[in-house]
Design a protein around this motif. Structure first.
Motif, PDB file in Angstrom:
ATOM      1  N   ILE A   1       9.908   0.652  -1.494  1.00  0.00           N
ATOM      2  CA  ILE A   1       8.966   1.650  -0.985  1.00  0.00           C
ATOM      3  C   ILE A   1       9.642   2.657  -0.064  1.00  0.00           C
ATOM      4  O   ILE A   1       9.309   3.838  -0.069  1.00  0.00           O
ATOM      5  CB  ILE A   1       7.767   0.954  -0.315  1.00  0.00           C
ATOM      6  N   GLU A   2      10.625   2.219   0.683  1.00  0.00           N
ATOM      7  CA  GLU A   2      11.307   3.118   1.610  1.00  0.00           C
ATOM      8  C   GLU A   2      12.499   3.836   0.979  1.00  0.00           C
ATOM      9  O   GLU A   2      13.168   4.624   1.648  1.00  0.00           O
ATOM     10  CB  GLU A   2      11.723   2.354   2.864  1.00  0.00           C
ATOM     11  N   SER A   3      12.735   3.603  -0.314  1.00  0.00           N
ATOM     12  CA  SER A   3      13.863   4.225  -1.003  1.00  0.00           C
ATOM     13  C   SER A   3      13.671   5.719  -1.218  1.00  0.00           C
ATOM     14  O   SER A   3      14.642   6.442  -1.415  1.00  0.00           O
ATOM     15  CB  SER A   3      14.091   3.551  -2.364  1.00  0.00           C
ATOM     16  N   GLY A   4      12.426   6.168  -1.222  1.00  0.00           N
ATOM     17  CA  GLY A   4      12.147   7.570  -1.492  1.00  0.00           C
ATOM     18  C   GLY A   4      12.078   7.896  -2.969  1.00  0.00           C
ATOM     19  O   GLY A   4      11.807   9.034  -3.340  1.00  0.00           O
ATOM     20  N   ARG A   5      12.324   6.899  -3.807  1.00  0.00           N
ATOM     21  CA  ARG A   5      12.229   7.125  -5.254  1.00  0.00           C
ATOM     22  C   ARG A   5      10.772   7.345  -5.642  1.00  0.00           C
ATOM     23  O   ARG A   5       9.874   6.757  -5.033  1.00  0.00           O
ATOM     24  CB  ARG A   5      12.780   5.926  -6.028  1.00  0.00           C
ATOM     25  N   PRO A   6      10.535   8.177  -6.653  1.00  0.00           N
ATOM     26  CA  PRO A   6       9.151   8.404  -7.088  1.00  0.00           C
ATOM     27  C   PRO A   6       8.501   7.100  -7.558  1.00  0.00           C
ATOM     28  O   PRO A   6       9.082   6.346  -8.341  1.00  0.00           O
ATOM     29  CB  PRO A   6       9.291   9.379  -8.257  1.00  0.00           C
ATOM     30  N   LEU A   7       7.302   6.850  -7.037  1.00  0.00           N
ATOM     31  CA  LEU A   7       6.549   5.651  -7.392  1.00  0.00           C
ATOM     32  C   LEU A   7       5.131   6.058  -7.757  1.00  0.00           C
ATOM     33  O   LEU A   7       4.646   7.097  -7.338  1.00  0.00           O
ATOM     34  CB  LEU A   7       6.518   4.669  -6.218  1.00  0.00           C
ATOM     35  N   MET A   8       4.470   5.206  -8.534  1.00  0.00           N
ATOM     36  CA  MET A   8       3.093   5.453  -8.966  1.00  0.00           C
ATOM     37  C   MET A   8       2.248   4.246  -8.604  1.00  0.00           C
ATOM     38  O   MET A   8       2.654   3.104  -8.827  1.00  0.00           O
ATOM     39  CB  MET A   8       3.063   5.674 -10.488  1.00  0.00           C
ATOM     40  N   VAL A   9       1.062   4.489  -8.021  1.00  0.00           N
ATOM     41  CA  VAL A   9       0.137   3.413  -7.684  1.00  0.00           C
ATOM     42  C   VAL A   9      -1.207   3.735  -8.334  1.00  0.00           C
ATOM     43  O   VAL A   9      -1.759   4.815  -8.124  1.00  0.00           O
ATOM     44  CB  VAL A   9      -0.033   3.263  -6.157  1.00  0.00           C
ATOM     45  N   SER A  10      -1.714   2.796  -9.104  1.00  0.00           N
ATOM     46  CA  SER A  10      -2.989   3.000  -9.798  1.00  0.00           C
ATOM     47  C   SER A  10      -4.170   2.667  -8.882  1.00  0.00           C
ATOM     48  O   SER A  10      -4.025   1.967  -7.881  1.00  0.00           O
ATOM     49  CB  SER A  10      -3.056   2.134 -11.059  1.00  0.00           C
ATOM     50  N   LYS A  11      -5.351   3.168  -9.259  1.00  0.00           N
ATOM     51  CA  LYS A  11      -6.576   2.874  -8.501  1.00  0.00           C
ATOM     52  C   LYS A  11      -6.828   1.376  -8.461  1.00  0.00           C
ATOM     53  O   LYS A  11      -7.253   0.848  -7.439  1.00  0.00           O
ATOM     54  CB  LYS A  11      -7.793   3.544  -9.155  1.00  0.00           C
ATOM     55  N   THR A  12      -6.579   0.689  -9.559  1.00  0.00           N
ATOM     56  CA  THR A  12      -6.820  -0.747  -9.622  1.00  0.00           C
ATOM     57  C   THR A  12      -5.960  -1.489  -8.607  1.00  0.00           C
ATOM     58  O   THR A  12      -6.430  -2.419  -7.951  1.00  0.00           O
ATOM     59  CB  THR A  12      -6.544  -1.287 -11.035  1.00  0.00           C
ATOM     60  N   VAL A  13      -4.721  -1.078  -8.470  1.00  0.00           N
ATOM     61  CA  VAL A  13      -3.828  -1.720  -7.498  1.00  0.00           C
ATOM     62  C   VAL A  13      -4.329  -1.479  -6.079  1.00  0.00           C
ATOM     63  O   VAL A  13      -4.318  -2.388  -5.247  1.00  0.00           O
ATOM     64  CB  VAL A  13      -2.373  -1.238  -7.691  1.00  0.00           C
ATOM     65  N   ILE A  14      -4.797  -0.278  -5.790  1.00  0.00           N
ATOM     66  CA  ILE A  14      -5.329   0.001  -4.453  1.00  0.00           C
ATOM     67  C   ILE A  14      -6.567  -0.846  -4.195  1.00  0.00           C
ATOM     68  O   ILE A  14      -6.730  -1.409  -3.108  1.00  0.00           O
ATOM     69  CB  ILE A  14      -5.610   1.506  -4.281  1.00  0.00           C
ATOM     70  N   LEU A  15      -7.427  -0.964  -5.181  1.00  0.00           N
ATOM     71  CA  LEU A  15      -8.618  -1.796  -5.043  1.00  0.00           C
ATOM     72  C   LEU A  15      -8.244  -3.257  -4.795  1.00  0.00           C
ATOM     73  O   LEU A  15      -8.798  -3.924  -3.922  1.00  0.00           O
ATOM     74  CB  LEU A  15      -9.490  -1.675  -6.294  1.00  0.00           C
ATOM     75  N   GLU A  16      -7.270  -3.766  -5.541  1.00  0.00           N
ATOM     76  CA  GLU A  16      -6.811  -5.142  -5.355  1.00  0.00           C
ATOM     77  C   GLU A  16      -6.146  -5.331  -3.993  1.00  0.00           C
ATOM     78  O   GLU A  16      -6.319  -6.376  -3.358  1.00  0.00           O
ATOM     79  CB  GLU A  16      -5.831  -5.534  -6.459  1.00  0.00           C
ATOM     80  N   LEU A  17      -5.390  -4.337  -3.539  1.00  0.00           N
ATOM     81  CA  LEU A  17      -4.747  -4.422  -2.226  1.00  0.00           C
ATOM     82  C   LEU A  17      -5.798  -4.518  -1.128  1.00  0.00           C
ATOM     83  O   LEU A  17      -5.693  -5.358  -0.238  1.00  0.00           O
ATOM     84  CB  LEU A  17      -3.841  -3.212  -1.997  1.00  0.00           C
ATOM     85  N   GLU A  18      -6.832  -3.673  -1.211  1.00  0.00           N
ATOM     86  CA  GLU A  18      -7.903  -3.715  -0.224  1.00  0.00           C
ATOM     87  C   GLU A  18      -8.573  -5.082  -0.225  1.00  0.00           C
ATOM     88  O   GLU A  18      -8.824  -5.669   0.824  1.00  0.00           O
ATOM     89  CB  GLU A  18      -8.924  -2.602  -0.508  1.00  0.00           C
ATOM     90  N   TRP A  19      -8.849  -5.608  -1.401  1.00  0.00           N
ATOM     91  CA  TRP A  19      -9.496  -6.921  -1.507  1.00  0.00           C
ATOM     92  C   TRP A  19      -8.604  -8.011  -0.895  1.00  0.00           C
ATOM     93  O   TRP A  19      -9.086  -8.858  -0.136  1.00  0.00           O
ATOM     94  CB  TRP A  19      -9.812  -7.265  -2.962  1.00  0.00           C
ATOM     95  N   ALA A  20      -7.322  -7.999  -1.229  1.00  0.00           N
ATOM     96  CA  ALA A  20      -6.404  -9.028  -0.711  1.00  0.00           C
ATOM     97  C   ALA A  20      -6.310  -8.946   0.811  1.00  0.00           C
ATOM     98  O   ALA A  20      -6.338  -9.978   1.499  1.00  0.00           O
ATOM     99  CB  ALA A  20      -5.022  -8.872  -1.337  1.00  0.00           C
ATOM    100  N   MET A  21      -6.206  -7.740   1.331  1.00  0.00           N
ATOM    101  CA  MET A  21      -6.085  -7.582   2.777  1.00  0.00           C
ATOM    102  C   MET A  21      -7.357  -8.049   3.486  1.00  0.00           C
ATOM    103  O   MET A  21      -7.284  -8.713   4.514  1.00  0.00           O
ATOM    104  CB  MET A  21      -5.781  -6.125   3.123  1.00  0.00           C
ATOM    105  N   ARG A  22      -8.503  -7.710   2.922  1.00  0.00           N
ATOM    106  CA  ARG A  22      -9.785  -8.080   3.538  1.00  0.00           C
ATOM    107  C   ARG A  22     -10.123  -9.537   3.275  1.00  0.00           C
ATOM    108  O   ARG A  22     -10.414 -10.293   4.198  1.00  0.00           O
ATOM    109  CB  ARG A  22     -10.902  -7.182   2.987  1.00  0.00           C
ATOM    110  N   GLY A  23     -10.085  -9.936   1.992  1.00  0.00           N
ATOM    111  CA  GLY A  23     -10.563 -11.250   1.594  1.00  0.00           C
ATOM    112  C   GLY A  23      -9.598 -12.389   1.830  1.00  0.00           C
ATOM    113  O   GLY A  23     -10.005 -13.493   2.188  1.00  0.00           O
ATOM    114  N   TYR A  24      -8.317 -12.139   1.638  1.00  0.00           N
ATOM    115  CA  TYR A  24      -7.336 -13.211   1.761  1.00  0.00           C
ATOM    116  C   TYR A  24      -6.670 -13.228   3.131  1.00  0.00           C
ATOM    117  O   TYR A  24      -6.532 -14.277   3.751  1.00  0.00           O
ATOM    118  CB  TYR A  24      -6.287 -13.091   0.650  1.00  0.00           C
ATOM    119  N   TYR A  25      -6.258 -12.042   3.598  1.00  0.00           N
ATOM    120  CA  TYR A  25      -5.517 -11.975   4.858  1.00  0.00           C
ATOM    121  C   TYR A  25      -6.396 -11.718   6.074  1.00  0.00           C
ATOM    122  O   TYR A  25      -5.924 -11.801   7.206  1.00  0.00           O
ATOM    123  CB  TYR A  25      -4.419 -10.910   4.780  1.00  0.00           C
TER     124      TYR A  25
END
Length: 99
Positions: free
Chosen positions: A29-53
């Motif tokens: 993530i800190e490499s500066g290389r172009p990366l792509m994040v889908s809506k589904t991944v953002i939704l799952e990240l929010e769920w994991a942060m809220r629900g699991y962590y």
């Protein structure tokens, strides 16, 4: 994917493998290389942060705002994500706001 972002943003005690994955995620993530994040991944990240962590909505908003601010990261349907995040900060569930 969601695991890479979770390893980057969530510092858990974890075992040696988890710590290694965190270093790899940080490097990517800190490499500066172009990366792509889908809506589904953002939704799952929010769920994991809220629900699991157990992150609070304001803590999740900080993480998502940071992710949205990374210039080398392309976010699928960025405007929809930004609007959902604004609605979430106003008290609406993120998943409901996104849908």
């Amino acid at each position: 994917d969601t695991n890479v972002l979770a390893r980057y943003y969530v510092e858990d005690a974890g075992d040696a493998e988890s710590k290694h994955q965190r270093l790899v995620a940080r490097h990517l993530i800190e490499s500066g290389r172009p990366l792509m994040v889908s809506k589904t991944v953002i939704l799952e990240l929010e769920w994991a942060m809220r629900g699991y962590y157990g992150f609070s909505p304001p803590e999740i908003a900080i993480v998502l705002r940071h992710l949205l601010g990374l210039r080398h990261v392309t976010i699928e349907d960025r405007e929809t994500i930004e609007q959902a995040l604004s609605n979430c900060e106003a008290g609406i569930d993120f998943a409901d706001a996104l849908h």
